[in-house]
Design a protein around this motif. Structure first.
Motif, PDB file in Angstrom:
ATOM      1  N   TYR A  27       0.827  -1.206   0.000  1.00 13.58           N
ATOM      2  CA  TYR A  27       0.000   0.000   0.000  1.00 13.58           C
ATOM      3  C   TYR A  27       0.866   1.263   0.000  1.00 13.58           C
ATOM      4  O   TYR A  27       0.589   2.221   0.718  1.00 13.58           O
ATOM      5  CB  TYR A  27      -0.950   0.054   1.206  1.00 13.58           C
ATOM      6  CG  TYR A  27      -2.043  -0.966   1.270  1.00 13.58           C
ATOM      7  CD1 TYR A  27      -2.710  -1.383   0.126  1.00 13.58           C
ATOM      8  CD2 TYR A  27      -2.429  -1.503   2.483  1.00 13.58           C
ATOM      9  CE1 TYR A  27      -3.733  -2.309   0.201  1.00 13.58           C
ATOM     10  CE2 TYR A  27      -3.448  -2.426   2.566  1.00 13.58           C
ATOM     11  CZ  TYR A  27      -4.098  -2.827   1.427  1.00 13.58           C
ATOM     12  OH  TYR A  27      -5.123  -3.748   1.506  1.00 13.58           O
ATOM     13  N   PRO A  28       1.947   1.320  -0.797  1.00 12.64           N
ATOM     14  CA  PRO A  28       2.832   2.483  -0.728  1.00 12.64           C
ATOM     15  C   PRO A  28       2.148   3.793  -1.131  1.00 12.64           C
ATOM     16  O   PRO A  28       2.575   4.867  -0.719  1.00 12.64           O
ATOM     17  CB  PRO A  28       3.968   2.142  -1.689  1.00 12.64           C
ATOM     18  CG  PRO A  28       3.369   1.174  -2.650  1.00 12.64           C
ATOM     19  CD  PRO A  28       2.373   0.385  -1.841  1.00 12.64           C
ATOM     20  N   LEU A  29       1.094   3.706  -1.917  1.00 15.09           N
ATOM     21  CA  LEU A  29       0.353   4.904  -2.316  1.00 15.09           C
ATOM     22  C   LEU A  29      -0.970   5.022  -1.568  1.00 15.09           C
ATOM     23  O   LEU A  29      -1.817   5.837  -1.907  1.00 15.09           O
ATOM     24  CB  LEU A  29       0.096   4.886  -3.831  1.00 15.09           C
ATOM     25  CG  LEU A  29       1.336   4.799  -4.706  1.00 15.09           C
ATOM     26  CD1 LEU A  29       0.962   4.675  -6.163  1.00 15.09           C
ATOM     27  CD2 LEU A  29       2.238   5.993  -4.473  1.00 15.09           C
ATOM     28  N   GLY A  30      -1.114   4.200  -0.529  1.00 12.75           N
ATOM     29  CA  GLY A  30      -2.381   4.160   0.186  1.00 12.75           C
ATOM     30  C   GLY A  30      -3.337   3.262  -0.571  1.00 12.75           C
ATOM     31  O   GLY A  30      -3.242   3.119  -1.782  1.00 12.75           O
ATOM     32  N   LYS A  31      -4.213   2.618   0.130  1.00 10.80           N
ATOM     33  CA  LYS A  31      -5.163   1.710  -0.517  1.00 10.80           C
ATOM     34  C   LYS A  31      -6.033   2.490  -1.501  1.00 10.80           C
ATOM     35  O   LYS A  31      -6.598   3.520  -1.160  1.00 10.80           O
ATOM     36  CB  LYS A  31      -6.040   1.030   0.539  1.00 10.80           C
ATOM     37  CG  LYS A  31      -6.873  -0.084  -0.012  1.00 10.80           C
ATOM     38  CD  LYS A  31      -7.563  -0.836   1.099  1.00 10.80           C
ATOM     39  CE  LYS A  31      -8.349  -1.991   0.548  1.00 10.80           C
ATOM     40  NZ  LYS A  31      -9.015  -2.721   1.625  1.00 10.80           N
ATOM     41  N   GLY A  32      -6.082   1.981  -2.712  1.00  9.24           N
ATOM     42  CA  GLY A  32      -6.875   2.653  -3.743  1.00  9.24           C
ATOM     43  C   GLY A  32      -6.280   3.981  -4.188  1.00  9.24           C
ATOM     44  O   GLY A  32      -6.950   4.792  -4.793  1.00  9.24           O
ATOM     45  N   GLY A  33      -5.003   4.207  -3.866  1.00 13.40           N
ATOM     46  CA  GLY A  33      -4.359   5.445  -4.270  1.00 13.40           C
ATOM     47  C   GLY A  33      -4.861   6.675  -3.526  1.00 13.40           C
ATOM     48  O   GLY A  33      -4.756   7.790  -4.011  1.00 13.40           O
ATOM     49  N   VAL A  34      -5.390   6.472  -2.309  1.00  8.51           N
ATOM     50  CA  VAL A  34      -5.981   7.578  -1.552  1.00  8.51           C
ATOM     51  C   VAL A  34      -4.991   8.716  -1.320  1.00  8.51           C
ATOM     52  O   VAL A  34      -5.378   9.886  -1.290  1.00  8.51           O
ATOM     53  CB  VAL A  34      -6.600   7.071  -0.231  1.00  8.51           C
ATOM     54  CG1 VAL A  34      -5.536   6.598   0.728  1.00  8.51           C
ATOM     55  CG2 VAL A  34      -7.455   8.139   0.419  1.00  8.51           C
ATOM     56  N   LEU A  35      -3.709   8.404  -1.201  1.00  9.24           N
ATOM     57  CA  LEU A  35      -2.708   9.457  -0.995  1.00  9.24           C
ATOM     58  C   LEU A  35      -2.609  10.403  -2.189  1.00  9.24           C
ATOM     59  O   LEU A  35      -2.160  11.543  -2.048  1.00  9.24           O
ATOM     60  CB  LEU A  35      -1.336   8.836  -0.739  1.00  9.24           C
ATOM     61  CG  LEU A  35      -1.075   8.395   0.694  1.00  9.24           C
ATOM     62  CD1 LEU A  35       0.103   7.437   0.747  1.00  9.24           C
ATOM     63  CD2 LEU A  35      -0.840   9.579   1.596  1.00  9.24           C
ATOM     64  N   LEU A  36      -3.036   9.949  -3.344  1.00  7.52           N
ATOM     65  CA  LEU A  36      -2.942  10.772  -4.545  1.00  7.52           C
ATOM     66  C   LEU A  36      -3.830  12.011  -4.453  1.00  7.52           C
ATOM     67  O   LEU A  36      -3.686  12.938  -5.252  1.00  7.52           O
ATOM     68  CB  LEU A  36      -3.298   9.945  -5.778  1.00  7.52           C
ATOM     69  CG  LEU A  36      -2.461   8.683  -5.993  1.00  7.52           C
ATOM     70  CD1 LEU A  36      -2.915   7.949  -7.241  1.00  7.52           C
ATOM     71  CD2 LEU A  36      -0.980   9.008  -6.057  1.00  7.52           C
TER      72      LEU A  36
END
Length: 125
Positions: A27-36
């Motif tokens: 999950y380096p970008l947060g699950k589902g890319g939430v950090l984006l």
């Protein structure tokens, strides 16, 4: 382990240092890319003319993590590797650090952990 700007696992990292071991992060970008969607990450990305995903992956590199980004998209895979031509400043790293403790995506319970422990012998057959 789960690792991203929302969940840096400080205690685990400190323990791993004793053994000269780095943390491999899912999950380096947060699950589902939430950090984006994080505003501070978008601002940093614009400053460096990079994508938010590239900024987060660069953050992982500078933290000493081994991120495991997943993508079926060849362009995303290529972009994920393009994080070595810039460096985040100390101020940017500190701004990202403020996100720590915001969210975890995997919250283990005794029941979940026991399920995985019972499966371990099956993996060795």
């Amino acid at each position: 382990m789960e690792g991203h700007p929302y969940c840096t696992q400080r205690e685990v990292r400190d323990r791993l240092k004793e053994f000269k071991t780095v943390m491999m992060c899912y999950y380096p970008l947060g699950k589902g890319g939430v950090l984006l969607q994080e505003e501070i990450l978008s601002e940093i990305a614009a400053h460096h003319r990079k994508s938010v995903a590239q900024v987060v992956l660069r953050w992982h590199v500078q933290m000493g993590f081994l991120p495991i980004p997943g993508s079926d998209n060849a362009e995303h895979q290529k972009a994920n590797l393009d994080v070595f031509d810039f460096r985040l400043s100390d101020a940017e790293m500190e701004a990202i650090q403020k996100l720590d403790g915001t969210m975890r995506f995997y919250n283990p319970t005794d029941e979940i952990e026991e399920k995985y422990v019972r499966q371990i012998p099956l993996l060795w057959k």
